[in-house]
Enzyme design. Structure first.
Site, PDB file in Angstrom:
ATOM      1  N   ALA A   1      48.014  48.934  40.713  1.00  0.00           N
ATOM      2  CA  ALA A   1      49.360  47.743  40.739  1.00  0.00           C
ATOM      3  C   ALA A   1      50.322  48.420  39.550  1.00  0.00           C
ATOM      4  CB  ALA A   1      48.683  46.294  40.237  1.00  0.00           C
TER       5      ALA A   1
ATOM      6  N   SER B   1      52.859  43.768  31.842  1.00  0.00           N
ATOM      7  CA  SER B   1      51.741  43.958  32.879  1.00  0.00           C
ATOM      8  C   SER B   1      51.723  43.453  33.982  1.00  0.00           C
ATOM      9  CB  SER B   1      50.837  44.302  31.975  1.00  0.00           C
ATOM     10  OG  SER B   1      49.802  45.160  32.825  1.00  0.00           O
ATOM     11  N   ASN B   2      50.558  43.455  34.645  1.00  0.00           N
ATOM     12  CA  ASN B   2      50.565  42.229  35.713  1.00  0.00           C
ATOM     13  C   ASN B   2      48.971  42.017  35.780  1.00  0.00           C
ATOM     14  OD1 ASN B   2      48.905  44.515  37.520  1.00  0.00           O
ATOM     15  ND2 ASN B   2      50.820  45.450  37.435  1.00  0.00           N
ATOM     16  N   ARG B   3      48.438  41.249  36.813  1.00  0.00           N
ATOM     17  CA  ARG B   3      47.249  40.634  36.784  1.00  0.00           C
ATOM     18  C   ARG B   3      46.198  41.556  37.196  1.00  0.00           C
ATOM     19  NH1 ARG B   3      47.834  35.191  35.633  1.00  0.00           N
ATOM     20  NH2 ARG B   3      49.900  34.407  36.243  1.00  0.00           N
ATOM     21  N   SER B   4      46.329  42.848  37.623  1.00  0.00           N
ATOM     22  CA  SER B   4      45.308  43.602  38.194  1.00  0.00           C
ATOM     23  C   SER B   4      44.262  43.725  37.364  1.00  0.00           C
ATOM     24  CB  SER B   4      45.931  45.064  38.748  1.00  0.00           C
ATOM     25  OG  SER B   4      44.935  45.850  38.915  1.00  0.00           O
TER      26      SER B   4
END
Ligand code: CTP
Length: 207
Positions: free
Chosen positions: A88, A21-24
């Protein structure tokens, strides 16, 4: 006006326990939802996994993966006049998802990945008269890359932000954005709260 907003990250499963995943955190996207509701528009939100609440009365479609997000956007595209893609979306996913937890003893240390669909590019041909707004998450000077994305993704407007800055980007309440319009116009906004950016963006779009 009927506004479709995507927000938050997507998650791409590796196995039942792990994901990419990502930091959003969805803060910018949810601020846009609140601003659109406050301006008395009809809003549908397509949200990745976040820990924020949407205003009462907003239809929320929760999704996990990029593929789910694409399907949800396709299903709601005809309904909307304006699409704001602030999500994101993960660009990569594991080539195969294990149905059982992977055991470290059997793992090679290399994860094979494949590209996820690009949501905006997949729906470009169905744009019609709709207005499409994208966000560009960049590190360093965001403008050059954002210009490329504006064209490649068929957008009317892209909102670029430097996600490496401490006071802008992921998981903070403020943002410093540059707006690039399809007609070549550019606006650099000073540091503002994400709520203020959202309200100003609504005004910029004439909403
Ligand atoms: N986006 C999308 N589908 C993807 C990835 C991104 O629709 N698979 C959208 C985002 O919601 C955003 C815009 O495209 O509105 C730009 O996203 P960004 O992550 O900045 O760019 P990428 O397309 O991932 O390009 P790059 O990896 O080159 O930065």
């Amino acid at each position: 006006m009927k506004i479709l907003i995507t927000a938050g990250p997507t998650r791409e499963s590796i196995d039942p326990v792990r994901f990419l995943s990502n930091r959003s955190t969805g803060k910018m996207g949810y601020a846009l939802v609140w601003a659109a509701v406050e301006a008395r528009h009809e809003v549908r939100l397509i949200s990745g996994p976040v820990s924020l609440s949407a205003p009462v009365g907003v239809d929320v479609i929760y999704v996990l993966s990029a593929e789910d997000m694409l399907r949800a956007v396709q299903d709601n595209l005809e309904w909307c006049d304006l699409l704001i893609m602030s999500a994101a979306v993960s660009d990569w996913r594991p080539s195969s998802v294990s149905a059982v937890k992977l055991k470290k003893a059997n793992m090679s240390g290399t994860l094979e990945l494949e590209r996820t669909p690009d949501v905006l590019q997949s729906i470009m041909s169905d744009k019609g008269e709709r207005v499409f707004v994208g966000f560009a998450a960049e590190t360093g000077d965001p403008v050059q890359e954002a210009k490329r994305k504006l064209v490649e993704k068929g957008l009317d407007l892209i909102v670029a932000n430097d996600v490496a800055a401490d006071d802008a980007g992921f998981a903070v309440d403020t943002n410093r954005v540059t707006l690039l319009f399809a007609d070549g116009r550019r606006e650099d906004w000073p540091l503002m709260s994400k709520v203020e950016v959202a309200k100003k963006l609504m005004m910029e779009l004439g909403l």
